[in-house]
Design an enzyme around this catalytic site. Structure first.
Site, short mmCIF file in Angstrom:
data_model
loop_
_atom_site.label_atom_id
_atom_site.label_comp_id
_atom_site.label_asym_id
_atom_site.label_seq_id
_atom_site.Cartn_x
_atom_site.Cartn_y
_atom_site.Cartn_z
N ARG A 1 0.80 -1.22 0.00
CA ARG A 1 0.00 0.00 0.00
C ARG A 1 0.84 1.28 0.00
NH1 ARG A 1 -3.01 -3.94 1.47
NH2 ARG A 1 -1.13 -4.51 2.57
N THR A 2 1.83 1.36 0.87
CA THR A 2 2.57 2.62 0.97
C THR A 2 3.29 2.90 -0.35
OG1 THR A 2 2.84 2.19 3.31
CG2 THR A 2 4.23 3.89 2.37
N LYS B 1 26.71 -5.56 -4.77
CA LYS B 1 28.17 -5.59 -4.96
C LYS B 1 28.87 -5.01 -3.73
CE LYS B 1 27.58 -4.07 -9.73
NZ LYS B 1 27.96 -2.96 -10.62
N ARG C 1 11.73 3.71 3.24
CA ARG C 1 11.30 2.76 4.29
C ARG C 1 12.51 1.91 4.63
NH1 ARG C 1 6.01 -1.09 4.29
NH2 ARG C 1 5.13 0.91 4.91
N HIS D 1 5.27 5.72 11.38
CA HIS D 1 4.81 5.68 9.99
C HIS D 1 3.91 6.92 9.80
CE1 HIS D 1 3.62 4.29 6.17
NE2 HIS D 1 3.33 3.02 6.43
#
Ligand code: NCD
Length: 304
Positions: free
Chosen positions: A52-53, A80, A101, A129
């Site tokens: 959703r976010t 890497k 996030r 959040h």
């Protein structure tokens, strides 16, 4: 860097900005194709899973006529051995704003020390959040007057749920007549720091059935099992108590007709699909509101 509009946590958002964002979100809900981000490039850096976010930020960017670059972790140079810091610094060179996030609580805030474009916290571990809380507040405001007395229950894994943390802070900041009900298992209660800070009244309990008929808003959350791994809290002993922090459609029918049920999703057993068609269930509307609130947030952060 002083005038940069970041959204890192609720504490650093002032009340006037919160009200402006609510007004703009409503505007975008009524005008969902408003172009405000022409020639702007938003970098999406999701170091944790998201449906959703991530997708609602994408939708918001596209509805506002902006562009985005999504960091593909699997194909990035982190494979890497490139550091997180260099990865974020690289994205800064290509973008006008970064949505991040990350599972570590402090990582996103630390980025503000060396990144000079705006940063939006899309979830920092079990911390906060804030954009979810703003869209939750917008959804509550659509059905209840935030200035009247409201009984708002949070139910589930309150300890680890960042969406609950930010929404509790946000409601406590802008409302003066709330009674919070915190319903959870003893192992999953909010940390003491919340109780020391709250201005509004609160009551703690462990059985949703006891409060369902008296509340105006019910905010459910799932058990955040992936976070319990780190705190060693998850145990099968917890499972028998789960029915007290779950809802059924029969329970929902005992609630006031204008009570609204919210959930940030994803859901597990605590919210069965049989509840979806109950008129009190607003979690799909809540998701949609996420797009409008994020349109408002992007506009504010870029000061366009
Ligand atoms: C939440 C999250 O990621 O914190 N979901 C969301 O953003 N809508 C809730 C969760 O994962 O339980």
């Amino acid at each position: 860097m002083m005038n940069k509009h970041n959204i890192i946590n609720i504490k650093s958002l002032d009340i006037q900005t919160i009200h402006e964002l609510l007004i703009r979100a409503l505007f975008f809900k009524n005008n969902p194709q408003t172009v405000t981000l022409t020639n702007k490039i938003i970098g999406n850096l999701f170091f944790e899973p998201s449906t959703r976010t991530h997708c609602s930020f994408q939708a918001a960017i596209q509805r506002c006529g902006g562009n985005s670059i999504d960091l593909q972790l699997e194909y990035s140079s982190m494979k890497k051995g490139e550091s997180l810091e260099d990865t974020v610094k690289t994205m800064e060179q290509y973008c006008d704003l970064l949505v991040i996030r990350h599972p570590e609580k402090d990582f996103i805030e630390r980025c503000t020390d060396y990144i000079s474009i705006p940063i939006i916290n899309a979830g920092n571990g079990d911390g906060e959040h804030p954009t979810q809380a703003l869209l939750d507040l917008f959804t509550i405001q659509q059905s209840h007057n935030l200035h009247k007395s409201l009984k708002i229950a949070f139910c589930g894994d309150l300890k680890h749920s960042r969406t609950c943390h930010s929404l509790v802070y946000l409601l406590d900041k802008i409302c003066d007549h709330i009674t919070f009900y915190f319903i959870s298992d003893d192992l999953l209660v909010l940390d003491d720091i919340f109780f020391h800070q709250l201005r509004n009244k609160y009551i703690c309990g462990n059985d949703l059935g006891e409060v369902i008929s008296s509340i105006d808003v019910l905010y459910m959350t799932r058990l955040q099992k992936e976070r319990m791994k780190y705190t060693n809290i998850f145990s099968p002993l917890l499972l028998p108590t789960l029915k007290n922090i779950s809802i059924t459609n029969d329970m929902l029918n005992e609630a006031k007709p204008d009570m609204i049920l919210l959930h940030p999703l994803p859901r597990n057993e605590e919210l069965p699909r049989e509840c979806d068609s109950n008129p009190r269930s607003k979690y799909f509307e809540q998701m949609k509101n996420g797009v409008y609130m994020r349109m408002a947030i992007l506009e504010w952060c870029l000061a366009v």
